[in-house]
Design a protein around this motif. Structure first.
Motif, PDB file in Angstrom:
ATOM      1  N   ARG A   1      -8.011 -13.651  -1.612  1.00  0.00           N
ATOM      2  CA  ARG A   1      -9.112 -13.422  -1.585  1.00  0.00           C
ATOM      3  C   ARG A   1     -10.146 -14.652  -0.997  1.00  0.00           C
ATOM      4  O   ARG A   1      -9.627 -15.746  -1.296  1.00  0.00           O
ATOM      5  CB  ARG A   1      -9.975 -12.781  -2.869  1.00  0.00           C
ATOM      6  CG  ARG A   1      -9.228 -11.487  -3.244  1.00  0.00           C
ATOM      7  CD  ARG A   1      -9.854 -10.930  -4.468  1.00  0.00           C
ATOM      8  NE  ARG A   1      -9.438  -9.633  -5.088  1.00  0.00           N
ATOM      9  CZ  ARG A   1      -9.644  -9.007  -5.923  1.00  0.00           C
ATOM     10  NH1 ARG A   1     -10.718  -9.350  -6.641  1.00  0.00           N
ATOM     11  NH2 ARG A   1      -9.067  -7.712  -6.139  1.00  0.00           N
TER      12      ARG A   1
ATOM     13  N   ILE B   1      -2.175 -11.290  -2.542  1.00  0.00           N
ATOM     14  CA  ILE B   1      -3.534 -11.186  -1.604  1.00  0.00           C
ATOM     15  C   ILE B   1      -4.425 -12.500  -2.109  1.00  0.00           C
ATOM     16  O   ILE B   1      -4.842 -12.453  -3.239  1.00  0.00           O
ATOM     17  CB  ILE B   1      -4.152  -9.672  -1.804  1.00  0.00           C
ATOM     18  CG1 ILE B   1      -3.188  -8.544  -1.289  1.00  0.00           C
ATOM     19  CG2 ILE B   1      -5.146  -9.804  -0.805  1.00  0.00           C
ATOM     20  CD1 ILE B   1      -4.007  -7.361  -1.399  1.00  0.00           C
TER      21      ILE B   1
ATOM     22  N   SER C   1       3.435   4.705  -6.790  1.00  0.00           N
ATOM     23  CA  SER C   1       3.028   3.675  -7.908  1.00  0.00           C
ATOM     24  C   SER C   1       4.042   3.424  -8.810  1.00  0.00           C
ATOM     25  O   SER C   1       4.868   4.590  -9.021  1.00  0.00           O
ATOM     26  CB  SER C   1       1.594   4.370  -8.440  1.00  0.00           C
ATOM     27  OG  SER C   1       1.579   5.507  -9.028  1.00  0.00           O
TER      28      SER C   1
ATOM     29  N   ASP D   1      -1.499   0.634   1.622  1.00  0.00           N
ATOM     30  CA  ASP D   1      -2.772   1.079   2.220  1.00  0.00           C
ATOM     31  C   ASP D   1      -3.818  -0.241   2.450  1.00  0.00           C
ATOM     32  O   ASP D   1      -4.529  -0.394   3.209  1.00  0.00           O
ATOM     33  CB  ASP D   1      -3.263   2.140   1.365  1.00  0.00           C
ATOM     34  CG  ASP D   1      -2.521   3.264   1.619  1.00  0.00           C
ATOM     35  OD1 ASP D   1      -1.801   3.436   2.641  1.00  0.00           O
ATOM     36  OD2 ASP D   1      -2.616   4.286   0.952  1.00  0.00           O
ATOM     37  N   SER D   2      -3.854  -1.097   1.082  1.00  0.00           N
ATOM     38  CA  SER D   2      -4.716  -2.132   1.021  1.00  0.00           C
ATOM     39  C   SER D   2      -4.392  -3.210   2.024  1.00  0.00           C
ATOM     40  O   SER D   2      -5.317  -3.800   2.611  1.00  0.00           O
ATOM     41  CB  SER D   2      -4.616  -2.668  -0.395  1.00  0.00           C
ATOM     42  OG  SER D   2      -3.521  -3.262  -0.786  1.00  0.00           O
ATOM     43  N   ILE D   3      -3.030  -3.319   2.248  1.00  0.00           N
ATOM     44  CA  ILE D   3      -2.951  -4.546   3.088  1.00  0.00           C
ATOM     45  C   ILE D   3      -3.222  -4.026   4.848  1.00  0.00           C
ATOM     46  O   ILE D   3      -3.493  -4.625   5.657  1.00  0.00           O
ATOM     47  CB  ILE D   3      -1.482  -5.131   3.314  1.00  0.00           C
ATOM     48  CG1 ILE D   3      -0.444  -3.861   3.470  1.00  0.00           C
ATOM     49  CG2 ILE D   3      -1.084  -5.680   1.696  1.00  0.00           C
ATOM     50  CD1 ILE D   3       0.954  -4.537   3.259  1.00  0.00           C
ATOM     51  N   CYS D   4      -2.990  -2.620   4.902  1.00  0.00           N
ATOM     52  CA  CYS D   4      -3.285  -2.030   5.992  1.00  0.00           C
ATOM     53  C   CYS D   4      -5.020  -2.059   6.388  1.00  0.00           C
ATOM     54  O   CYS D   4      -5.057  -2.327   7.551  1.00  0.00           O
ATOM     55  CB  CYS D   4      -2.683  -0.766   6.218  1.00  0.00           C
ATOM     56  SG  CYS D   4      -1.117  -0.484   6.229  1.00  0.00           S
ATOM     57  N   ARG D   5      -5.703  -1.895   5.339  1.00  0.00           N
ATOM     58  CA  ARG D   5      -7.185  -2.129   5.578  1.00  0.00           C
ATOM     59  C   ARG D   5      -7.460  -3.515   5.947  1.00  0.00           C
ATOM     60  O   ARG D   5      -8.386  -3.626   6.645  1.00  0.00           O
ATOM     61  CB  ARG D   5      -7.659  -1.417   4.278  1.00  0.00           C
ATOM     62  CG  ARG D   5      -7.673   0.039   3.872  1.00  0.00           C
ATOM     63  CD  ARG D   5      -8.729   0.547   2.987  1.00  0.00           C
ATOM     64  NE  ARG D   5      -8.181  -0.089   1.602  1.00  0.00           N
ATOM     65  CZ  ARG D   5      -7.618   0.377   0.891  1.00  0.00           C
ATOM     66  NH1 ARG D   5      -6.767   1.603   1.111  1.00  0.00           N
ATOM     67  NH2 ARG D   5      -7.319  -0.268  -0.272  1.00  0.00           N
ATOM     68  N   ALA D   6      -6.995  -4.243   5.108  1.00  0.00           N
ATOM     69  CA  ALA D   6      -7.072  -5.827   5.602  1.00  0.00           C
ATOM     70  C   ALA D   6      -6.881  -6.061   6.944  1.00  0.00           C
ATOM     71  O   ALA D   6      -7.638  -6.868   7.389  1.00  0.00           O
ATOM     72  CB  ALA D   6      -6.378  -6.657   4.612  1.00  0.00           C
TER      73      ALA D   6
ATOM     74  N   MET E   1      -1.110   0.299  -2.605  1.00  0.00           N
ATOM     75  CA  MET E   1      -0.858  -0.979  -2.085  1.00  0.00           C
ATOM     76  C   MET E   1      -0.704  -1.412  -0.785  1.00  0.00           C
ATOM     77  O   MET E   1      -1.335  -2.287  -0.239  1.00  0.00           O
ATOM     78  CB  MET E   1       0.168  -1.889  -3.196  1.00  0.00           C
ATOM     79  CG  MET E   1       0.180  -3.105  -3.065  1.00  0.00           C
ATOM     80  SD  MET E   1       1.512  -3.884  -3.714  1.00  0.00           S
ATOM     81  CE  MET E   1       2.777  -2.808  -3.334  1.00  0.00           C
TER      82      MET E   1
ATOM     83  N   ARG F   1      -4.783 -11.828  -6.257  1.00  0.00           N
ATOM     84  CA  ARG F   1      -4.555 -10.582  -6.526  1.00  0.00           C
ATOM     85  C   ARG F   1      -3.016 -10.248  -6.286  1.00  0.00           C
ATOM     86  O   ARG F   1      -2.561 -10.372  -5.477  1.00  0.00           O
ATOM     87  CB  ARG F   1      -5.413  -9.500  -6.011  1.00  0.00           C
ATOM     88  CG  ARG F   1      -5.034  -8.126  -6.504  1.00  0.00           C
ATOM     89  CD  ARG F   1      -6.104  -7.088  -5.640  1.00  0.00           C
ATOM     90  NE  ARG F   1      -5.882  -5.739  -6.252  1.00  0.00           N
ATOM     91  CZ  ARG F   1      -6.229  -4.626  -5.438  1.00  0.00           C
ATOM     92  NH1 ARG F   1      -6.722  -4.549  -4.438  1.00  0.00           N
ATOM     93  NH2 ARG F   1      -5.894  -3.381  -6.207  1.00  0.00           N
TER      94      ARG F   1
END
Length: 375
Positions: free
Chosen positions: A248, A246, A271, A3-8, A1, A254
């Motif tokens: 979208r 998040i 996780s 990582d997902s905000i870092c990608r965004a 998770m 999400r």
């Protein structure tokens, strides 16, 4: 998770859209928001150096830490600081935020001791002037991205310190201008939730496309207070939950959650285990009705014949649509014999016979019986 905000933040903004914005929230019960902020900062710095990010530079507003601290943090993370001034600039709002040191030294600006720090930091002596602060951010960003279509990222380590010197509307205006600027790829900041009113936090969340909340681990309600001994508290004091919401582009939201643990090397995310998931399901309040179906109830539901499901017993089903076919109209003109009537009656064909109550009752016609009335 995480990582997902870092990608965004790494992917940045699309043409004509606002830049992604991330708000970190923490409180005194779990004061690890800066650890999460530093983790994202290091990840984004690595992506910028590797050329994997939309942004080609980073402007950091240092309110709660000195520029020397961030330089040391970059070194510990293995980031090459030899050419750091080419991709990162620090606006020093920590050393002399209100210009008091400059006044005491007779107008001479306070200089950093280390040469490495002075190369990438710029002193701000009036954090109350947010218009000048915004201009300084844009100027520093354009210094290493130029005037082309290249963008840069903006990070603020403490919006709470900004709110000490400026109003909520002024700070919100600064953040909104950063998001709408065509040179800004993404932006993220940290706020201490328990220091401000709910409307202030709501305003920051409204302006953010992502909200990350650091929460402490709450003991199970089945654990008695006598079992909450000191070793348990010491063990759980460096752990917690990391909730991310998040927004979208299609309007959907999400919500995801992870565990985190703070160590000397930094913060790590894992996780949620199956045991924790079972505990979370057990914490759901009990209701007076069951939301799940048993196996027998599922079988009984499958056997129910719905109104649109016709039973033909293997024979083709003819659905009457309100119109009479040509063959039926011809057959109706012919007189039916007794045997044919019995067959038709057996087939389920019927007719409606109407008897008038008296001879005075007028038959149905298209004429209006009230035409002779003079109204």
């Amino acid at each position: 998770m995480a990582d997902s905000i870092c990608r965004a933040l790494r992917d940045g903004a699309l043409e004509g859209e606002l830049a992604p914005a991330l708000t970190f929230k923490d409180s005194i019960n779990s004061p690890f928001g800066f650890h999460a902020f530093a983790h994202v900062l290091m990840q984004l710095s690595s992506n910028i150096l590797a050329g994997k990010s939309q942004s080609r530079g980073l402007v950091l507003l240092a309110f709660s830490r000195s520029p020397a601290y961030y330089l040391e943090l970059l070194k510990k993370s293995g980031v090459n600081v030899g050419s750091s001034e080419k991709w990162i600039q620090i606006l020093d709002c920590y050393t002399d935020p209100l210009g008091w040191k400059e006044r005491f030294t007779g107008g001479e600006k306070f200089s950093n001791v280390h040469q490495e720090v002075s190369n990438l930091s710029h002193l701000c002596t009036n954090v109350r002037d947010l218009d000048n602060l915004f201009s300084s951010i844009i100027t520093l960003g354009k210094g290493f991205v130029g005037d082309g279509n290249v963008r840069f990222c903006v990070a603020i380590d403490s919006v709470s310190d900004m709110l000490r010197h400026s109003s909520t509307s002024a700070v919100a205006g600064l953040l909104s201008n950063l998001r709408s600027n065509d040179k800004v790829s993404s932006t993220f900041w940290l706020v201490h939730e328990d220091l401000h009113e709910e409307k202030v936090i709501a305003a920051l969340e409204y302006m953010s496309s992502m909200v990350a909340t650091v929460e402490p681990l709450t003991p199970s309600p089945y654990v008695r207070e006598s079992n909450l001994n000191t070793p348990y508290l010491e063990h759980s004091s460096t752990k917690g939950r990391f909730h991310v919401r998040i927004k979208r582009r299609n309007g959907r939201v999400r919500v995801i959650c992870e565990n985190f643990k703070v160590e000397q090397s930094g913060i790590t995310f894992t996780s949620i285990s199956s045991e924790d998931a079972v505990v979370n399901q057990g914490l759901v309040p009990k209701v007076q009705f069951n939301l799940q179906l048993s196996e027998k109830e599922q079988i009984d539901r499958a056997r129910v014949v719905l109104p649109f499901e016709h039973q033909g017993n293997g024979k083709p089903i003819q659905i009457y649509d309100g119109r009479r076919s040509l063959t039926e109209s011809k057959d109706d003109d012919k007189p039916l014999s007794t045997s044919e009537k019995s067959k038709d009656e057996g087939a389920g064909k019927g007719e409606i016979i109407y008897f008038r109550d008296s001879e005075d009752e007028m038959p149905d016609s298209d004429e209006d019986p009230d035409d002779d009335l003079d109204i």
